[in-house]
Each structure stands twice: as C-alpha cells, then as structure tokens.
Design an enzyme around this catalytic site. Structure first.
Site, PDB file in Angstrom:
ATOM      1  N   LYS A 196      44.111  27.637  48.511  1.00  0.00           N
ATOM      2  CA  LYS A 196      43.079  26.601  48.488  1.00  0.00           C
ATOM      3  C   LYS A 196      43.505  25.524  47.508  1.00  0.00           C
ATOM      4  O   LYS A 196      43.733  25.798  46.330  1.00  0.00           O
ATOM      5  CB  LYS A 196      41.736  27.201  48.078  1.00  0.00           C
ATOM      6  N   ARG A 206      30.316  18.989  48.570  1.00  0.00           N
ATOM      7  CA  ARG A 206      29.654  19.037  47.263  1.00  0.00           C
ATOM      8  C   ARG A 206      28.358  18.233  47.291  1.00  0.00           C
ATOM      9  O   ARG A 206      27.414  18.547  46.574  1.00  0.00           O
ATOM     10  CB  ARG A 206      30.616  18.578  46.167  1.00  0.00           C
ATOM     11  N   LYS A 223      38.868  20.688  39.524  1.00  0.00           N
ATOM     12  CA  LYS A 223      39.113  22.129  39.645  1.00  0.00           C
ATOM     13  C   LYS A 223      40.608  22.449  39.612  1.00  0.00           C
ATOM     14  O   LYS A 223      41.069  23.455  40.147  1.00  0.00           O
ATOM     15  CB  LYS A 223      38.456  22.645  40.932  1.00  0.00           C
ATOM     16  N   GLU A 239      50.625  33.001  46.402  1.00  0.00           N
ATOM     17  CA  GLU A 239      49.178  33.267  46.331  1.00  0.00           C
ATOM     18  C   GLU A 239      48.741  34.187  47.479  1.00  0.00           C
ATOM     19  O   GLU A 239      47.981  35.133  47.290  1.00  0.00           O
ATOM     20  CB  GLU A 239      48.391  31.955  46.451  1.00  0.00           C
ATOM     21  N   LYS A 254      43.386  25.973  53.102  1.00  0.00           N
ATOM     22  CA  LYS A 254      42.313  24.987  53.051  1.00  0.00           C
ATOM     23  C   LYS A 254      42.737  23.837  52.149  1.00  0.00           C
ATOM     24  O   LYS A 254      43.257  24.110  51.066  1.00  0.00           O
ATOM     25  CB  LYS A 254      41.072  25.682  52.489  1.00  0.00           C
ATOM     26  N   SER A 280      34.951  19.485  54.936  1.00  0.00           N
ATOM     27  CA  SER A 280      33.926  18.455  55.098  1.00  0.00           C
ATOM     28  C   SER A 280      34.489  17.041  55.169  1.00  0.00           C
ATOM     29  O   SER A 280      34.032  16.222  55.961  1.00  0.00           O
ATOM     30  CB  SER A 280      32.919  18.567  53.953  1.00  0.00           C
ATOM     31  N   TYR A 319      33.236  22.370  61.020  1.00  0.00           N
ATOM     32  CA  TYR A 319      31.924  21.763  61.280  1.00  0.00           C
ATOM     33  C   TYR A 319      31.858  21.217  62.696  1.00  0.00           C
ATOM     34  O   TYR A 319      30.800  20.819  63.159  1.00  0.00           O
ATOM     35  CB  TYR A 319      31.664  20.652  60.253  1.00  0.00           C
TER      36      TYR A 319
HETATM   37  C1  PBG Z   1      33.140  26.506  46.927  1.00  0.00           C
HETATM   38  C2  PBG Z   1      33.645  25.908  48.170  1.00  0.00           C
HETATM   39  C3  PBG Z   1      34.039  24.591  48.394  1.00  0.00           C
HETATM   40  C4  PBG Z   1      34.306  24.490  49.745  1.00  0.00           C
HETATM   41  C5  PBG Z   1      34.121  25.747  50.310  1.00  0.00           C
HETATM   42  N1  PBG Z   1      33.731  26.619  49.322  1.00  0.00           N
HETATM   43  C6  PBG Z   1      34.070  23.422  47.490  1.00  0.00           C
HETATM   44  C7  PBG Z   1      34.955  23.421  46.336  1.00  0.00           C
HETATM   45  O1  PBG Z   1      35.793  24.288  46.150  1.00  0.00           O
HETATM   46  O2  PBG Z   1      34.776  22.515  45.523  1.00  0.00           O
HETATM   47  C8  PBG Z   1      34.698  23.213  50.451  1.00  0.00           C
HETATM   48  C9  PBG Z   1      34.376  23.157  51.907  1.00  0.00           C
HETATM   49  C10 PBG Z   1      34.372  21.806  52.518  1.00  0.00           C
HETATM   50  O3  PBG Z   1      34.712  20.772  51.896  1.00  0.00           O
HETATM   51  O4  PBG Z   1      34.012  21.732  53.688  1.00  0.00           O
HETATM   52  N2  PBG Z   1      34.043  27.101  46.097  1.00  0.00           N
END
Ligand code: PBG
Length: 329
Positions: A196, A206, A223, A239, A254, A280, A319
């Site tokens: 990720k 968010r 992050k 990972e 992701k 998203s 989505y």
């Molecule tokens: C939470 C999480 C996130 C997403 C999925 N689980 C956001 C992040 O890590 O800040 C993002 C999913 C998306 O953008 O559709 N840890």
C-alpha cells in the site's frame, strides 16, 4: 513474418475478437467498498465521489440486496465514526456494539451468503487521523498491532469472513493470525493490504470518512512513515512475501492504475490471490472528466478494470463495481 502473419485477421469482427480475448470481466471479480454511517434513512452522497454514498444500517440492507441481485458477492465495509468517539487508542474500534460490528451483522442478516470483508486500521477511529497510535510525533508500531489484532478478532466475532488490514504496520498480520487462531477463528481469512503506497489518490476516501491526518503540532501530516514510497518496486515484493509468511490469505496492491507494474511483479512471484484496490481518487478522476464531457465514462471505466485484471488481479475492490456489472448485463 508478414504477410504470412497478419495480426489484424483476428480483429476483423466482434465475434472473432471475443473468441480470442485473453481475459474478461465478470461480477465475481469485484469487491464493493461500502461506507456506513449512524442514523436512519440515510443515503448521503460523498462530495468528491459523485454517485457514491454513505448508508445508515437500514438503507445498507436495501443496498446489499441490490448488490446481491446484480451478482456482486462481496462487500468491504468502512465506517464513519462520530468525532466524539475518536481517541488515540482506537477504543471504539473494538466496541462489540460499534457501528462496524453492527454493520457486519446487518449485512449477514440481510444476505447470509455475501462475503463480508472489513477494513482494519485505526484512522476512522483516531482523533489524529492516523492508522496507528501516535506518540512523540510518531506512529507506534507494536502497540498499534495489539489493538489491530483485537479489532480483527472483534470483526470476526461479529461475523466477518475476511478482515482486511490497511494500516501497513510491520508484523500486524502475524499478530492478527495468532490471535484469530488462539480464539478459534481458524477460518477467518486475512486480505492484507501488502503493498500500500503513500498515495495522494486517497483524498476523496478521507473526505468520505472524515479521516485525514489532522493538522496539529507533533502530528505527522502524511502517512509516509508507514505507507510505501511510490518510487519503490522491489520493496513491494518484500512486503508481500512477509505478509504471506505471517499468514495472509490474499494480498493486495493499492492504488490500482499507477501501480500495475507492481501487480504483475507480485502476480509472477506469489501463489495466493492478488487483489487490487482501484481507489477513490481513481474513481473521482473518471467521474470529473466525464461530467465535463472530456472522457467517455463507461469506456474509460471498462478499460481501467480490464487493465487491472490483465495486470494480474484476481479480485478488484472498486467503486465502479455496480456500474461495471450493470454495463455487463
Ligand atoms: C484506511 C484506508 C484508506 C483507504 C482504504 N483504507 C485511506 C488511507 O490509508 O489513508 C483508501 C481507499 C480509497 O482511497 O479509496 N487505512
């Protein structure tokens, strides 16, 4: 060699193209992310995700039934937690009567065969908007793992089939797997967000959960100390292999589109199912450009999910799942 070989021969008609097509998209490919809120009768559209909603538990039932009727067999649940329930330790995340735990039960009661997956990370519950516990300007790895494992167990107890840790702490899969085994949840699967990336494409998500890192002194603004550097490729394999060793059943890359090289690397390296999360921001870009008439929404959407599957994904969290399946029908 030309003209013995003319590659266009197999492209001459739609039927012929269909016969030689290497992959195809079906409803079985998809995981449907769902946002849940407290309240009654709610179906709130998310600002930066046109056509995507947060559901209260009652409207969630209707939504889940319609997904099942479309042939979609799995949901990935996220909850929007009220500000007053947020703290630094994720207390609400393990509340047996919390929104997530009730959402899991609601889906299972409505549609017992639906595969229920749940997001495991602290950010929706965190007063600082981080996936783990914050102290001295840092995200504390091992203390966070303990609460994440409790969270996974709590979801399993509520009926989740698959827990999906999205937090990127080191060693969390091992902690979760160990606790689930100890407590008898031997069949609860773990879908790990293994590779990720610290991506700017998570912005609309968010917004949906009001879960962005807060802007305050001593709180990291991003992050990047736990999610991966977008420049790294070999690290994604490291990972992923570690998560499999620790007990992950499904691994994930992701975001999707910008990381298809990683998807293929991993597909060629592992022998567990590989999932991709089309996030998203990827959704928002297609919606925005097509609203302006600059892109053909359906064509671009299909091209992207086909590309994700071709790269090696056997599961796609998207989505667009409903839009795609309606188009297939
Ligand atoms: C939470 C999480 C996130 C997403 C999925 N689980 C956001 C992040 O890590 O800040 C993002 C999913 C998306 O953008 O559709 N840890």
């Amino acid at each position: 060699m030309y003209p013995l070989r003319r590659n266009r021969r197999l492209r001459t008609t739609p039927a012929l193209r269909a016969l030689v097509r290497e992959i195809s998209i079906t409803p079985d490919d998809f995981i449907v992310p769902i946002f849940v809120v407290e309240g009654k009768g709610k179906k709130e559209e998310i600002n930066s995700m046109p056509g995507y909603y947060r559901y209260s538990l009652d409207t969630l039932k209707t939504e889940v039934k319609s997904l099942w009727d479309l042939g979609l067999k799995s949901v990935l649940l996220f909850v929007k937690v009220s500000e007053k329930l947020k703290d630094n330790g994720g207390t609400e995340a393990i509340n047996t009567d919390g929104l997530m735990q009730r959402a899991i039960k609601t889906v299972k009661e409505t549609c017992p065969d639906m595969v229920v997956m749940t997001d495991v990370a602290l950010d929706p519950y965190s007063c600082f908007g981080h996936d783990g516990i914050v102290a001295n300007g840092q995200i504390i790895n091992d203390d966070t793992n303990a609460i994440l494992a409790e969270m996974a167990l709590s979801h399993a107890r509520a009926g989740a089939d698959v827990v999906a840790p999205s937090d990127m702490m080191d060693g969390r899969i091992f902690e979760m797997r160990t606790l689930l085994e100890d407590e008898g949840f031997v069949d609860t699967a773990i879908m790990s967000y293994s590779a990720k990336y610290a991506s700017a494409f998570y912005g609309p998500f968010r917004d949906a959960l009001d879960s962005a890192p807060v802007d305050a002194q001593d709180i990291p603004k991003d992050k990047k100390t736990y999610q991966m550097d977008p420049a790294n490729r070999d690290e994604a394999i490291k990972e992923t292999l570690m998560d499999i060793d620790e007990g992950a059943d499904i691994v994930m890359v992701k975001p999707g589109l910008c990381y298809l090289d990683i998807v293929r690397d991993i597909k060629n390296t592992v022998n567990v199912p590989v999932a991709v999360y089309q996030v998203s921001g990827e959704y928002a870009m297609i919606k925005a450009a097509s609203e302006r008439g600059w892109l053909d929404h359906d064509a671009v959407m299909m091209e992207q999910v086909i590309a994700i599957k071709r790269a090696g994904a056997s599961l796609i969290a998207s989505y667009f799942a409903k839009d795609v399946v309606k188009l297939l029908h």
